[in-house]
Design a protein around this motif. Structure first.
Motif, PDB file in Angstrom:
ATOM      1  N   ALA A 219      -7.385   2.896   6.238  1.00 31.39           N
ATOM      2  CA  ALA A 219      -6.354   3.767   5.650  1.00 31.39           C
ATOM      3  C   ALA A 219      -6.966   5.097   5.223  1.00 31.39           C
ATOM      4  O   ALA A 219      -6.434   6.172   5.549  1.00 31.39           O
TER       5      ALA A 219
ATOM      6  N   CYS B 146       0.836  -1.209   0.000  1.00 28.80           N
ATOM      7  CA  CYS B 146       0.000   0.000   0.000  1.00 28.80           C
ATOM      8  C   CYS B 146       0.871   1.259   0.000  1.00 28.80           C
ATOM      9  O   CYS B 146       0.422   2.327  -0.402  1.00 28.80           O
TER      10      CYS B 146
ATOM     11  N   THR C  27      -3.406   2.945  -1.302  1.00 31.58           N
ATOM     12  CA  THR C  27      -4.013   2.247  -0.166  1.00 31.58           C
ATOM     13  C   THR C  27      -5.402   1.736  -0.561  1.00 31.58           C
ATOM     14  O   THR C  27      -5.879   2.016  -1.656  1.00 31.58           O
ATOM     15  N   CYS C  28      -6.057   1.033   0.348  1.00 32.77           N
ATOM     16  CA  CYS C  28      -7.405   0.526   0.096  1.00 32.77           C
ATOM     17  C   CYS C  28      -8.300   1.663  -0.407  1.00 32.77           C
ATOM     18  O   CYS C  28      -8.254   2.778   0.111  1.00 32.77           O
TER      19      CYS C  28
ATOM     20  N   GLU D 253      -0.450  -3.809   6.979  1.00 29.86           N
ATOM     21  CA  GLU D 253      -1.711  -4.443   7.363  1.00 29.86           C
ATOM     22  C   GLU D 253      -1.866  -5.837   6.762  1.00 29.86           C
ATOM     23  O   GLU D 253      -2.442  -6.726   7.373  1.00 29.86           O
ATOM     24  N   ASN D 254      -1.331  -5.994   5.558  1.00 30.78           N
ATOM     25  CA  ASN D 254      -1.626  -7.248   4.870  1.00 30.78           C
ATOM     26  C   ASN D 254      -0.549  -8.305   4.991  1.00 30.78           C
ATOM     27  O   ASN D 254      -0.612  -9.336   4.327  1.00 30.78           O
TER      28      ASN D 254
ATOM     29  N   CYS E 245      -0.775   2.933   4.602  1.00 29.63           N
ATOM     30  CA  CYS E 245      -1.445   1.743   5.104  1.00 29.63           C
ATOM     31  C   CYS E 245      -1.877   1.959   6.575  1.00 29.63           C
ATOM     32  O   CYS E 245      -1.234   2.712   7.318  1.00 29.63           O
ATOM     33  N   ASP E 246      -2.936   1.257   6.951  1.00 27.87           N
ATOM     34  CA  ASP E 246      -3.687   1.549   8.190  1.00 27.87           C
ATOM     35  C   ASP E 246      -2.861   2.019   9.389  1.00 27.87           C
ATOM     36  O   ASP E 246      -3.112   3.074   9.956  1.00 27.87           O
TER      37      ASP E 246
HETATM   38 FE1  FES Z   1      -2.884  -1.383   3.441  1.00 21.48          FE
HETATM   39 FE2  FES Z   1      -5.619  -1.416   3.258  1.00 21.48          FE
HETATM   40  S1  FES Z   1      -4.243  -3.063   3.619  1.00 21.48           S
HETATM   41  S2  FES Z   1      -4.243   0.232   3.101  1.00 21.48           S
END
Ligand code: FES
Length: 580
Positions: free
Chosen positions: A207, A60, A200-201, A92-93, A128-129
């Protein structure tokens, strides 16, 4: 009170390292010169750290190095000296058990990175978050002038003519597979469609919410949150922010000047208007703790109650961040709040002026994306804070992502002792459950599932999904992804792992949820509850060492932000026990 810029020129903290002729000055300066910097760069101009959360494993934020070049250009233009510094990037991922377990570690690393080094000002390059709150928390604890630049959201995902929202589509499609409405092959085909550009998402997930929180708090330039990651205007924003931080250092405009109670109130109301993530609750509570501003869970409920959700974005609505940008982005939302008397217009931003000056001329270019209040998605969009004998210290629910018909519900509890128990039994056709039941998941709070994993929106039992049912009341001490949805009670405190009442709920108990009355009640007598709690003992393993032990021993409850007890507060920029 209007901000009074400091007198300039004055001696900056970087001069303690670079500004003299001592052996130590030569040591600090000389080694940096191996990168080819001329001597006059060390003449007292602001040294700006570009704290970059780029990492190949944080996709992200994968484009932040290119963005850093634009930040550098802006800093050079304004007469600063840019130095790019990689910092802890909690992806996050990829991070397990959850990136949230590392938010405080990242914040601690950023705080020490800033304090220990010759940094007069910082550009926080995040996306990212957890990267956004962790860097803001670290910067807040040093109170060194800082500005946030987010990487921006991905472009819209499209699959077979439909918008595909990051995360949101993942939850929907995995339920569709369980219900037999989608094949595994189609799911794989949709995978690339979800993530088709840098950024990002693209939903109003955590995010995008945290980018909006940074802007609403005044910590980013106006308009920053919504610009897509690959739009040229994102790079312009980076360059302008680079220019701006130099002046912020000259003016001595610090995080504590910007992140006041008024700013937090603006951010909390903004969260309601955008249908933002419940994760913002824990992050803003922790951030407020760093700057020493008194913000509580009750502020979230009080300030958000009358705020309609007007941003029609997934997971609450239809559109994605790209369309939010084209509609005018966050400045339109802040203007609307201002017109409704819900914005502290004088709150200072990193621009050096009041927020109202930044947003009062914003134009809404699409009234289906940013709706008028009389066509709001939810009239009362703020985070609902629930209390009762099941959550004496509070629990949260996001009304804009919940089902209207479940906002008042009484049902039989079906209890899962932890996430493994849930995974083992949820698919069992013999599980005694139907859509009227209340699913209860224990031991997923800050200590229970270290980091408070995003499992609160536990998937429904396949046998219920097959009936076409898409929502049930779910209660846990976990968090929920900002991209997720449902009538989901989260962050129940105290958490089960420390002996909160959630720990003693039994299958078959009746539970009452009454969101309008903000009530969460376990229907047993006080005596029965007291007896069960007296007989309770923890089943959670205590780590023997390492960061996991530090985390377990010091993390606080979700109701105060899940920060470490010893990290609350601002410790300033002074180097302790300086040997130089
Ligand atoms: Fe990184 Fe959503 S997983 S911004």
């Amino acid at each position: 009170m209007p901000f009074e810029p400091a007198e300039w020129p004055r001696k900056l903290r970087s001069q303690e390292w670079y500004g003299g002729t001592s052996r130590d000055n030569i040591y600090h300066r000389g080694w940096l010169k191996n990168q080819g910097y001329p001597h006059d760069l060390f003449d007292g101009r602001p040294v700006i750290g570009i704290l970059n959360t780029w990492s190949d494993l944080t996709p992200c934020n994968g484009h932040l190095r290119e963005l850093a070049e634009k930040v550098k250009a802006g800093i050079w233009e304004a007469g600063g000296f840019p130095l790019e510094v990689p910092v802890f990037s909690a992806s996050e991922n990829t991070f397990r058990p959850t990136a949230m377990m590392y938010r405080n570690l990242a914040a601690m690393a950023v705080e020490e990175t800033m304090r220990a080094q010759p940094i007069d000002g910082a550009v926080l390059l995040v996306g990212c978050d957890k990267t956004t709150p962790s860097l803001m928390m670290g910067a807040a604890s040093t109170d060194i002038p800082s500005i946030v630049v987010t990487g921006g959201p991905m472009l819209n995902g499209w699959f077979r003519g439909e918008r595909v929202g990051s995360g949101t589509a993942l939850w929907q499609m995995s339920e569709d597979i369980k219900a037999g409405k989608m094949t595994q092959e189609e799911f794989l085909e949709a995978e690339q469609a979800m993530s088709r550009s840098s950024g990002t998402c693209n939903t109003m997930g955590t995010a995008s919410t945290m980018a909006s929180m940074a802007e609403a708090l005044g910590m980013a330039l106006s308009g920053n949150a919504a610009i897509p990651g690959v739009d040229a205007r994102r790079r312009v924003m980076a360059q302008l922010s680079g220019r701006r931080i130099v002046q912020m250092v000259k003016d001595d405009l610090k995080p504590s000047d910007v992140m006041t109670k008024a700013a937090f109130e603006n951010a909390i109301r903004t969260n309601g208007a955008i249908g933002g993530s419940t994760n913002a609750v824990v992050h803003l509570l922790a951030l407020a703790g760093r700057v020493g501003v008194d913000v509580t869970l009750d502020d979230w409920d009080r300030l958000g109650r009358d705020v309609p959700t007007i941003v029609n974005l997934m997971p609450s609505g239809k559109y994605l961040m790209e369309e939010f940008f084209y509609a005018g982005g966050l400045p339109v939302v802040l203007k609307r709040l201002g017109e409704a008397g819900m914005l502290n217009k004088d709150a200072l931003t990193v621009s050096g002026g009041p927020v109202w000056d930044e947003v009062k001329d914003a134009v809404n270019w699409n009234e289906d994306v940013i709706r008028p209040a009389d066509r709001a998605l939810t009239a009362s969009g703020g985070i609902a804070v629930l209390r009762g004998n099941l959550a004496p210290d509070g629990a949260v629910l996001k009304p804009s992502a919940a089902s209207e018909h479940l906002m008042k519900h009484r049902g039989r509890a079906v209890v899962f002792e932890d996430i493994d128990d849930y995974k083992a039994r949820i698919g069992d056709d013999d599980l005694d459950i139907d859509e009227t039941c209340v699913m209860v998941l224990k031991n997923c709070g800050p200590k229970g599932y270290p980091g408070m994993s995003e499992v609160g929106n536990m998937g429904l039992p396949p046998k219920v999904l097959k009936k076409g049912i898409t929502d049930m009341v779910r209660i846990s001490d976990a968090r929920m992804s900002g991209t997720a949805y449902g009538t989901v009670v989260l962050h129940t405190a105290p958490e089960a792992a420390v002996g909160g009442p959630l720990a003693v709920v039994r299958s078959g108990d009746m539970i009452e949820l009454d969101v309008p009355a903000r009530r969460l009640h376990l229907d047993i007598s006080d005596e029965e509850l007291a007896q069960r709690l007296a007989a309770w003992s923890s089943s959670v393993d205590v780590p023997s060492g390492g960061y996991a032990k530090l985390f377990h021993d010091h993390v606080e409850g979700a109701d105060t932000g899940a920060d470490f007890d010893f990290l609350r507060g601002c410790r300033g920029s002074e180097v302790p026990r300086d040997s130089h």
